[in-house]
Design an enzyme around this catalytic site. Structure first.
Site, PDB file in Angstrom:
ATOM      1  N   LYS A   1       0.809  -1.222   0.000  1.00  0.00           N
ATOM      2  CA  LYS A   1       0.000   0.000   0.000  1.00  0.00           C
ATOM      3  C   LYS A   1       0.841   1.270   0.000  1.00  0.00           C
ATOM      4  O   LYS A   1       0.533   2.263   0.659  1.00  0.00           O
ATOM      5  CB  LYS A   1      -0.984   0.008   1.170  1.00  0.00           C
ATOM      6  CG  LYS A   1      -1.927  -1.179   1.201  1.00  0.00           C
ATOM      7  CD  LYS A   1      -2.670  -1.349  -0.130  1.00  0.00           C
ATOM      8  CE  LYS A   1      -3.635  -0.214  -0.420  1.00  0.00           C
ATOM      9  NZ  LYS A   1      -4.329  -0.394  -1.715  1.00  0.00           N
TER      10      LYS A   1
ATOM     11  N   HIS B   1       6.595  -7.210  -2.844  1.00  0.00           N
ATOM     12  CA  HIS B   1       6.615  -6.543  -1.540  1.00  0.00           C
ATOM     13  C   HIS B   1       7.711  -7.127  -0.655  1.00  0.00           C
ATOM     14  O   HIS B   1       7.766  -6.835   0.548  1.00  0.00           O
ATOM     15  CB  HIS B   1       5.269  -6.717  -0.831  1.00  0.00           C
ATOM     16  CG  HIS B   1       4.129  -6.010  -1.497  1.00  0.00           C
ATOM     17  ND1 HIS B   1       4.226  -4.738  -1.996  1.00  0.00           N
ATOM     18  CD2 HIS B   1       2.841  -6.411  -1.733  1.00  0.00           C
ATOM     19  CE1 HIS B   1       3.059  -4.375  -2.508  1.00  0.00           C
ATOM     20  NE2 HIS B   1       2.221  -5.377  -2.374  1.00  0.00           N
TER      21      HIS B   1
ATOM     22  N   SER C   1      -3.721   3.167   5.078  1.00  0.00           N
ATOM     23  CA  SER C   1      -4.097   2.495   3.838  1.00  0.00           C
ATOM     24  C   SER C   1      -4.028   0.981   3.991  1.00  0.00           C
ATOM     25  O   SER C   1      -4.912   0.247   3.521  1.00  0.00           O
ATOM     26  CB  SER C   1      -3.175   2.952   2.707  1.00  0.00           C
ATOM     27  OG  SER C   1      -3.591   2.416   1.470  1.00  0.00           O
TER      28      SER C   1
END
Length: 551
Positions: A103, A165, A195
């Site tokens: 995010k 990620h 987020s």
């Protein structure tokens, strides 16, 4: 998730290419698998075949995954079950990895790069191929179809765009060995936490988010998928110092000046995009455009419940202020100071107006001594507008009456006394106008205008402004601007008359009230006028700054 495929014509044992397809799909990602099966089938079926499709979809929601410690980092099985294949992934020198903590702008930058490299490849790619298939998620593993490493390996495009990620220590070593280029995007931790919280709420493939207070504590302790935000951004920043093919970006810079950040991306990647191509990319990657685009908004992914929270929620800098309590903010700031290793790695938790147009036009009521020093250091141009003290006081009185976020003005008599004493928001009128006037004597980038001159000859003052700013508008344009900024026109323009601002009570007084020079004489008593004049002489005696109170 279980998947069964049964093929054949009714009553026969024909092959998949010519028979109906019966798919029994169980679990969260059923529709994703089905979409890929059908797409693969359409591209591999024999000419003239006309397969029918029989679908049985059993959406038996599995429990949310649980976090577990994976070599010191909080992970879930969906990202570690294919670990050997991830670590043995065969990178290429021209691969481009978009790496982020979750995010932090992954989808945004992925779409930018996809458009920069492949935006010319016809409409089908843009309208029928979801972004998560154009830019595979390296460590994702949802067998049999959603295996990120396999999807990346089979990409038909060059360069391959791959997202991840993973913390820097988990990246497959082949990326370093091949000199692959990596674009890392970092986002300030407060907005990132907010987020990520809403993403966890709506994504059934993530652990339960729980309450915001609990989630925030987990975030600070690194007990979320992909571990500690602090370790993530710090370690990638450290890697940047020794690996020249790593471009470190900030989400806040993208918000503030997307065009400039795209220029930097192009420079890093060696892309020679025309101004028109860049402009098309900038237009396509605006938050509103991507939120409406089914190929980028993840509306095709049923594991995400967008009724709980949209995948693309706000895309702003500073939304954390709507979630953090004062106590949480103080605790977070203390924790942040302890865990940030590198003093030159700095994040912004606010972006000035999130402006993307150039030049940026910014307003302020700050006294000269409070203006951020960067404006002086960058030689920014400043236009200061001063109004005579008497009309300023009257206008300010009526503004305070109708503005709910201003202090109560009280009676006119008490307000005028406070105005003379400088007990107003932004302080003394006298110190304000004199401070800026004195600064003008040493700073050539200040244009000092008078309200009274603007009223008397708007077009002439517009000429002065254009000369100061280096603008060369046509005569027709200057006439149009002069007409649009007339008081009556602005008073009737909902975009400028304050009617859209909920804090203004226009029934008490309009935001745009009279716009005259000399209305003070309808408010000042003779005694107030005499007292004001005496006070004015004392406070303005050592300056050549002069105002007109009548025209």
């Amino acid at each position: 998730m279980g998947v069964q495929f049964v093929t054949g014509n009714t009553g026969t044992g024909s092959t998949l290419a010519c028979g109906p397809l019966v798919a029994v799909l169980i679990g969260r990602c059923a529709a994703c698998v089905l979409q890929r099966v059908l797409r693969n089938k359409q591209t591999s079926g024999r000419s003239g075949s006309s397969p029918s499709v029989i679908l049985i979809i059993r959406m038996e929601m599995q429990p949310r995954p649980k976090l577990y410690d994976f070599h010191g980092v909080s992970m879930t099985k969906i990202f570690t079950d294919n670990w050997d294949n991830i670590q043995n992934f065969k990178a290429r020198p021209d691969d481009i990895v978009i790496a982020t903590y979750p995010k932090a702008g992954t989808t945004w930058v992925s779409y930018m790069l996809d458009l920069l490299y492949f935006g010319h490849m016809g409409p089908d790619r843009q309208t029928s191929l979801p972004l998560h298939e154009r830019v595979p998620f390296l460590e994702l593993c949802v067998p049999p179809m959603l295996i990120g490493a396999e999807m990346a390996d089979k990409l038909p495009t060059t360069p391959r765009l791959i997202k991840s990620h993973l913390p820097v220590q988990f990246m497959p070593k082949s990326f370093w060995e091949q000199g692959s280029r990596i674009v890392y995007v970092a986002r300030n931790p407060k907005d990132n936490a907010v987020s990520f919280y809403h993403f966890n709420r709506m994504n059934n493939a993530q652990p339960e988010a729980g309450e915001w207070s609990t989630f925030l504590q987990d975030f600070m302790e690194g007990k979320r998928v992909f571990g500690s935000w602090y370790d993530h951004v710090n370690s990638w920043w450290e890697k940047k110092q020794s690996y020249s093919n790593l471009h470190y970006m900030f989400y806040e810079d993208l918000i503030e000046d997307c065009g400039q950040e795209i220029d930097r991306l192009c420079s890093f990647l060696g892309i020679s995009a025309s101004a028109e191509e860049k402009e098309r990319v900038i237009t396509s990657v605006t938050f509103d455009s991507m939120k409406q685009n089914k190929m980028t908004n993840y509306s095709t992914v049923p594991v995400m419940n967008q009724e709980v929270s949209p995948f693309m929620r706000k895309g702003k800098v500073g939304d954390w202020k709507n979630h953090f309590t004062v106590a949480q903010n103080e605790q977070f700031d203390e924790d942040y100071k302890k865990k940030m290793k590198y003093p030159d790695l700095k994040f912004r938790v606010d972006v000035l107006n999130e402006l993307t147009s150039f030049p940026r036009i910014i307003k302020t009521h700050l006294p000269v001594q409070f203006l951020p020093k960067s404006f002086w250091e960058q030689n920014s141009k400043i236009i200061y507008v001063a109004r005579n003290a008497k009309d300023s006081a009257v206008s300010y009185f009526h503004f305070d009456r109708m503005n709910k976020v201003q202090p109560e003005p009280g009676s006119w008599e008490s307000f005028l006394q406070r105005f003379m004493e400088g007990k107003m928001v932004f302080g003394s009128w006298y110190e304000h106008v004199r401070g800026w006037w004195e600064k003008k004597q040493t700073c050539s980038n200040i244009l000092y205008l008078f309200y009274e001159d603007l009223i008397e000859d708007t077009e002439q003052e517009l000429v002065h402004i254009c000369s100061f700013l280096g603008l060369s508008p046509t005569t027709e344009l200057k006439k149009q601007v002069t007409e649009k900024v007339q008081f009556d026109n602005m008073k009737n323009n909902k975009m400028v008359n304050g009617s859209a601002d909920e804090v203004f009570d226009l029934k008490i007084s309009p935001f745009m009230r009279k716009g005259r020079v000399g209305d003070w004489n309808n408010h000042f008593t003779v005694q107030q006028d005499e007292q004001f004049n005496e006070d004015y002489k004392k406070k303005m005696k050592n300056t050549d700054l002069q105002f007109r109170t009548v025209l």
